[in-house]
Design a protein around this motif. Structure first.
Motif, PDB file in Angstrom:
ATOM      1  N   ILE A  73      30.355 -12.480 -58.858  1.00 63.67           N
ATOM      2  CA  ILE A  73      28.923 -12.196 -58.713  1.00 63.67           C
ATOM      3  C   ILE A  73      28.698 -11.240 -57.539  1.00 63.67           C
ATOM      4  O   ILE A  73      27.850 -10.335 -57.599  1.00 63.67           O
ATOM      5  CB  ILE A  73      28.134 -13.507 -58.519  1.00 63.67           C
ATOM      6  CG1 ILE A  73      28.229 -14.355 -59.784  1.00 63.67           C
ATOM      7  CG2 ILE A  73      26.671 -13.217 -58.179  1.00 63.67           C
ATOM      8  CD1 ILE A  73      27.626 -15.750 -59.638  1.00 63.67           C
ATOM      9  N   GLY A  74      29.491 -11.416 -56.474  1.00 64.30           N
ATOM     10  CA  GLY A  74      29.364 -10.537 -55.320  1.00 64.30           C
ATOM     11  C   GLY A  74      29.643  -9.084 -55.659  1.00 64.30           C
ATOM     12  O   GLY A  74      28.937  -8.174 -55.212  1.00 64.30           O
ATOM     13  N   VAL A  75      30.686  -8.843 -56.466  1.00 59.81           N
ATOM     14  CA  VAL A  75      30.996  -7.475 -56.883  1.00 59.81           C
ATOM     15  C   VAL A  75      29.850  -6.893 -57.696  1.00 59.81           C
ATOM     16  O   VAL A  75      29.446  -5.734 -57.501  1.00 59.81           O
ATOM     17  CB  VAL A  75      32.308  -7.438 -57.691  1.00 59.81           C
ATOM     18  CG1 VAL A  75      32.495  -6.079 -58.365  1.00 59.81           C
ATOM     19  CG2 VAL A  75      33.496  -7.726 -56.789  1.00 59.81           C
ATOM     20  N   VAL A  76      29.295  -7.686 -58.610  1.00 58.23           N
ATOM     21  CA  VAL A  76      28.176  -7.216 -59.436  1.00 58.23           C
ATOM     22  C   VAL A  76      26.974  -6.873 -58.553  1.00 58.23           C
ATOM     23  O   VAL A  76      26.335  -5.809 -58.721  1.00 58.23           O
ATOM     24  CB  VAL A  76      27.787  -8.278 -60.479  1.00 58.23           C
ATOM     25  CG1 VAL A  76      26.494  -7.885 -61.194  1.00 58.23           C
ATOM     26  CG2 VAL A  76      28.915  -8.461 -61.488  1.00 58.23           C
ATOM     27  N   VAL A  77      26.657  -7.736 -57.602  1.00 58.01           N
ATOM     28  CA  VAL A  77      25.508  -7.495 -56.720  1.00 58.01           C
ATOM     29  C   VAL A  77      25.724  -6.259 -55.857  1.00 58.01           C
ATOM     30  O   VAL A  77      24.844  -5.393 -55.742  1.00 58.01           O
ATOM     31  CB  VAL A  77      25.252  -8.736 -55.828  1.00 58.01           C
ATOM     32  CG1 VAL A  77      24.217  -8.416 -54.748  1.00 58.01           C
ATOM     33  CG2 VAL A  77      24.788  -9.913 -56.680  1.00 58.01           C
TER      34      VAL A  77
END
Length: 541
Positions: free
Chosen positions: A190-194
């Protein structure tokens, strides 16, 4: 009172018994949690971003992107070869145990000894690299938020505190660590997507795709673009380390001979794809290349976040990265401590009797946890006077781990059709995959020993060859003067209760300090049929 060992499937217990190992660790991890450990240690939000400044100076955007593609592919070959052996020998000892089982009988202990020492060196160095990177990013955030300047002294203080935190967390039951690792997977994805979503959507200006994939930068002082390209692969190769954690956690994983190999391969594949997306988004959003390199934070990605997203959003992205790095360091200490625990069971470390003891309440190797954290701190101290110390630490980690990774593959190739496959294997692709893995590791081992900046001075010297040499000299001296007589030697007998057939150096005592009788000689034992003594006993009342 007796230890309450949870039930495991008969096949798992029987396979461990065949390898001479008694189930003592808490086997409660699922296959997903096993994958999570390796994925968390690879940690693209740790490795990619902490080494991003190195990549900006050593090849620039073109090498950052294409180097990632090449190294990811070659790492997959190494991981596939490793996974096949893991399926045959699902033990927490991992690589050095595999080397012993696969080597010719007369030289098997030597192969295991040096493989174990290289693995231990690499594990300690990768823990140092991960937590030092976390300290650097935390220092950058504290500088931006509170004016806590990014100096070597401040970074080392934060480095020590982070290692202390990870040591404390790892003293709890493995279920706690497993939960955090599961959270870590989603945090990373999720961090990479954000982060990438924000870097693509928010800035008014981006670099062109042509710039991202073709711009070459050389700030190393070396004149050869080819040389710089080769040493610049370190950024990607260092990130792709630590996936052997899935092997080290197999004694704590259900259906280990299948889930351990799957954990290795899945962690590499998911990291390869997600890392490419992350590196593209970050490079695409660079506003000032020189400004990012010269940032007062000392961390180029932090400056890229600030320039592209503004102060508030940039700090939020920085916190996401720091969280991922903390998860990564925690998992690294977990895997490192299991390697120390297993290696010390065979008496291969100084004061082994101390390091292989399990905590009676949590059944975790807490002494090994503290050794892993303390050794990592010592390895990071040269940063106080050496500006390239972090790159040197990453070189040490990469060299140590990959030598240990490839030795069992080399020995497996030498066995040919005599290799006893586990339930997860490569079939007819085993030999070509293994050959490519051995060739690749041979190349990078030389590359990452080389100087990374010119001119070579005390401040820029790559001390990786010295660190590797010191460990090799120590292990070699101990081997030839003493260890060759008893390490994994089933025929060795000693009046002091030292190694016997299948015992370890310290088989004469249990982890609680009682004197134990020697195990019986096992006829036909070719090495570690009982290699992982001491035999485990219930804690005395």
């Amino acid at each position: 009172m007796p230890l309450d060992i949870p039930s495991v499937t008969p096949s798992e217990e029987e396979r461990l018994a065949e390898l001479g190992i008694t189930q003592t660790l808490d086997r409660s991890m699922s296959g997903r949690q096993n994958f999570a450990v390796s994925f968390t240690i690879i940690s693209i939000l740790s490795g990619c971003l902490t080494m991003y400044g190195f990549g900006m100076n050593t090849g620039g955007p073109a090498l950052i992107m294409w180097g990632w593609v090449l190294v990811g592919l070659m790492t997959l070959f190494v991981g596939l070869a490793m996974a096949e052996v893991c399926s045959s020998y699902p033990t927490s000892a991992g690589l050095y145990f595999w080397a012993h089982k696969l080597a010719p009988r007369d030289t098997a202990p030597a192969w295991a000894w040096f493989t174990g020492w290289f693995n231990t060196l690499g594990q300690v160095a990768v823990t140092a690299g991960i937590d030092f990177g976390a300290a650097s990013f935390l220092n950058a955030y504290l500088n931006l938020q509170f004016g806590y300047s990014a100096t070597p002294g401040h970074t080392i203080v934060l480095f020590g505190l982070i290692l202390l935190l990870h040591a404390v967390v790892n003293t709890f039951r493995v279920r706690v660590v497993g939960f955090f690792n599961t959270v870590s997977v989603w945090w990373h994805l999720i961090g990479v997507v954000v982060i990438v979503g924000a870097l693509l959507a928010v800035p008014d200006r981006h670099q062109s795709p042509h710039y991202v994939f073709t711009e070459f930068v050389n700030n190393t002082g070396w004149g050869s673009a080819v040389y710089v390209t080769l040493i610049g692969l370190l950024m990607a190769q260092y990130t792709f380390t630590g996936y052997d954690a899935s092997a080290h956690m197999t004694e704590e994983t259900r259906n280990a001979s299948v889930e351990g190999p799957k954990g290795i391969i899945r962690s590499i594949l998911v990291s390869w794809v997600a890392g490419f997306v992350l590196l593209f988004g970050l490079t695409f959003a660079i506003q000032s290349y020189t400004g990012s390199l010269d940032s007062e934070t000392g961390v180029p990605p932090a400056q890229i976040f600030m320039d592209a997203l503004g102060a508030s959003t940039g700090k939020m992205m920085l916190l996401i990265v720091i969280g991922a790095q903390l998860f990564c360091g925690m998992a690294s200490v977990t895997a490192n401590s299991r390697m120390i625990y297993a290696f010390s069971r065979d008496g291969a470390l100084p004061f082994s009797a101390v390091w292989h003891r399990l905590h009676p309440g949590t059944r975790t190797p807490t002494n090994a946890v503290w050794l892993a954290s303390g050794s990592a701190f010592v390895l990071g101290l040269p940063y106080l006077f050496n500006t390239t110390a972090y790159a040197a630490v990453t070189s040490i980690a990469t060299i140590g781990l990959y030598i240990a990774y490839v030795v069992p593959t080399l020995l497996r190739l030498r066995q040919g059709d005599n290799f006893q496959r586990g339930p997860w294997h490569l079939g007819r692709w085993s030999r070509p995959v293994g050959a490519i893995a051995v060739l690749w590791v041979s190349v990078i081992t030389v590359l990452f020993m080389l100087p990374q900046a010119a001119p070579v001075t005390v401040e820029t010297f790559n001390y990786a060859p010295i660190a590797v040499g010191v460990v090799l000299a120590f292990a070699g001296t101990w081997w030839f003067t003493s260890a060759r007589k008893w390490f994994l030697n089933p025929a060795h007998r000693s009046a002091a209760g030292a190694p016997t057939a299948g015992g370890s150096l310290h088989q004469g005592t249990s982890e609680y300090g009682e004197l134990l009788p020697s195990p019986p000689f096992v006829a036909g034992c070719d090495g570690p049929c009982c290699v992982h003594g001491p035999r485990r006993t219930a804690r005395p009342e």
